[in-house]
Design an enzyme around this catalytic site. Structure first.
Site, short mmCIF file in Angstrom:
data_model
loop_
_atom_site.label_atom_id
_atom_site.label_comp_id
_atom_site.label_asym_id
_atom_site.label_seq_id
_atom_site.Cartn_x
_atom_site.Cartn_y
_atom_site.Cartn_z
CB CYS A 165 49.39 44.53 42.94
SG CYS A 165 48.39 43.39 43.77
CB CYS A 220 50.05 41.31 46.03
SG CYS A 220 48.34 41.71 46.26
CB SER A 246 39.12 43.66 40.94
OG SER A 246 38.73 43.41 39.59
N1 LIG Z 1 40.21 44.73 45.02
C1 LIG Z 1 40.03 43.43 44.75
N2 LIG Z 1 39.12 42.73 45.45
C2 LIG Z 1 38.90 41.42 45.20
N3 LIG Z 1 39.55 40.72 44.27
C3 LIG Z 1 40.47 41.37 43.53
C4 LIG Z 1 40.76 42.76 43.73
N4 LIG Z 1 41.73 43.11 42.84
C5 LIG Z 1 42.02 42.01 42.12
N5 LIG Z 1 41.27 40.96 42.53
C6 LIG Z 1 41.26 39.58 41.97
O1 LIG Z 1 42.50 39.31 41.34
C7 LIG Z 1 42.29 39.05 39.94
C8 LIG Z 1 43.45 39.53 39.11
O2 LIG Z 1 43.68 40.87 39.40
P1 LIG Z 1 44.35 41.86 38.36
O3 LIG Z 1 44.71 43.07 39.12
O4 LIG Z 1 45.35 41.11 37.59
O5 LIG Z 1 43.11 42.28 37.54
P2 LIG Z 1 42.59 42.08 36.10
O6 LIG Z 1 43.24 40.98 35.34
O7 LIG Z 1 42.52 43.44 35.51
O8 LIG Z 1 41.14 41.54 36.52
P3 LIG Z 1 39.83 42.36 36.65
O9 LIG Z 1 39.41 42.68 35.25
O10 LIG Z 1 38.89 41.43 37.35
O11 LIG Z 1 40.19 43.58 37.49
C9 LIG Z 1 40.98 39.76 39.63
O12 LIG Z 1 40.36 39.23 38.48
C10 LIG Z 1 40.20 39.49 40.90
O13 LIG Z 1 39.64 38.19 40.93
#
Ligand SMILES: Nc1ncnc2c1ncn2[C@@H]1O[C@H](COP(=O)(O)OP(=O)(O)OP(=O)(O)O)[C@@H](O)[C@H]1O
Length: 379
Positions: free
Chosen positions: A200, A103, A14
């Site tokens: 999300c 999602c 992400s």
């Molecule tokens: N735009 C994206 N592209 C690919 N994978 C994603 C994307 N957004 C989220 N993910 C996946 O979903 C997981 C959980 O997403 P979340 O939005 O909860 O982020 P998070 O816990 O803040 O993680 P991160 O620090 O990796 O953004 C992420 O760690 C990643 O593996």
């Protein structure tokens, strides 16, 4: 060390710290790692700001640093059709949906998984705080994340056994501090990046304004359960059960206690309000849920069993008894103690100890009054 080089893992990156470290750890463990960034929202669809460009640059920096190939894939259509449409429909029905759960079910662990399979992946990996335990017989179990403040199993509760079979959560057993420390030691550009917030893939928005861009607001009256008019509301979709803020009604002569949303009457477009946090009408004894999905094999538990449940993300588990209907398409969940502000559209997620069993979407909440069931007027 085990030779993992023949095992291809496609990591959802992400541009945040969690998925950066997930990719880094897999690479350290010798897997054949590929990073993929998803773009799921076009920021010209609304008037908010998106951070897609910056996030993808961060994915590039991290992937280059750890030495893995990376790609970007566009799932805007899938997100719109399978997540956003549902999200708007639920609000139209006066309910409070959980887009993150949808999602995960439809995009992160379906569209993305299908795409990864085309890249010859054996597994996909995500930076979620949840753990997978694999039994010798091949069954997988989803366990709460190692960091109790970060556990994300609530949002993953609608995944199926098939989906989970192909998933890894490399940082799932860790604490956030440890993840940041690893990122810093490895020199990853995202080590100090702020956690993502908001909806999300859409991001931080003024929520009511955002919703208003897609659903026309229909103002109406705010009334007590006795029918006394207390003011105006600016659209039922902008309120949720148990909400206090934004009602604009102060205490009155008899009591200075704040007011809360205690119900919605969709037919008359009326917002029902009641006074006091402990307002009796906010407490239910049981709920009905449909749209059931179990990640754990639960057939051997019979039609009725005791476990714990969460009705919202930030909540301690409470003891419940689950009873299925005959074909197991619906369940009634009886609370050991009355539970506050059960909200239709939200998820009731079941746990057995640390194992997340699965979940259903809340349709109705009931209160027992003199042993008679009373439907709470939540939509
Ligand atoms: N735009 C994206 N592209 C690919 N994978 C994603 C994307 N957004 C989220 N993910 C996946 O979903 C997981 C959980 O997403 P979340 O939005 O909860 O982020 P998070 O816990 O803040 O993680 P991160 O620090 O990796 O953004 C992420 O760690 C990643 O593996």
């Amino acid at each position: 060390m085990k030779d993992n080089s023949n095992i291809r893992v496609v990591v959802g990156m992400s541009g945040g710290v969690d998925s950066s470290v997930a990719a880094y750890l897999l690479k350290q463990q010798g897997y054949d790692v590929v990073g993929v960034f998803m773009k799921n929202w076009d920021d010209t669809k609304d008037s908010g700001v998106c951070t897609v460009t910056e996030d993808y640059e961060d994915v590039a920096k991290v992937a280059n640093k750890i030495g893995i190939p990376y790609y970007s894939v566009n799932f805007e259509k899938e997100y719109w059709d399978r997540v956003f449409t549902y999200f708007l429909d639920e609000y139209r029905r006066g309910r409070t949906p959980n887009p993150d759960i949808m999602c995960n079910k439809e995009v992160k662990f379906k569209a993305f998984l299908d795409y990864a399979m085309k890249l010859d992946a054996d597994y996909i990996a995500m930076g979620h705080y949840a753990q997978v335990r694999r039994d010798a017989d091949g069954t997988v179990h989803m366990l709460r994340g190692g960091d109790p403040n970060k556990d994300q199993t609530y949002f993953l509760s609608q995944l199926s056994q098939d989906q989970l079979q192909r998933v890894m959560f490399p940082i799932g057993g860790m604490h956030k501090d440890e993840v940041r420390r690893i990122a810093e030691e490895a020199g990853l550009a995202t080590a100090k990046k702020k956690d993502s917030t908001g909806i999300c893939f859409i991001g931080e928005r003024n929520f009511n304004k955002f919703l208003g861009e897609f659903l026309p607001a229909q103002p109406g009256k705010m009334k007590t359960l006795d029918g006394e008019i207390k003011g105006d509301h600016f659209g039922l979709m902008n309120y949720t059960i148990g909400q206090r803020r934004g009602l604009g009604i102060g205490g009155n002569g008899q009591s200075n206690e704040p007011w809360f949303v205690v119900g919605k009457d969709l037919k008359t477009n009326t917002l029902l309000v009641g006074q006091g946090y402990e307002n009796d009408y906010l407490y239910a004894n049981y709920l009905e849920a449909s749209n059931l999905s179990f990640v754990a094999p639960i057939a051997d538990r019979g039609q009725e069993f005791h476990c714990t449940a969460k009705f919202r993300y930030r909540q301690k588990d409470v003891g419940v008894t689950v009873r299925f209907n005959d074909d197991r398409t619906q369940m009634t969940v009886y609370f050991d103690e009355p539970a506050r502000a059960i909200t239709p559209g939200q998820e009731v997620v079941l746990y057995d100890g640390d194992e997340c069993l699965g979940s259903g979407t809340i349709d109705h909440a009931y209160k027992l009054v003199d042993d008679q069931a009373q439907l709470l007027q939540y939509v």
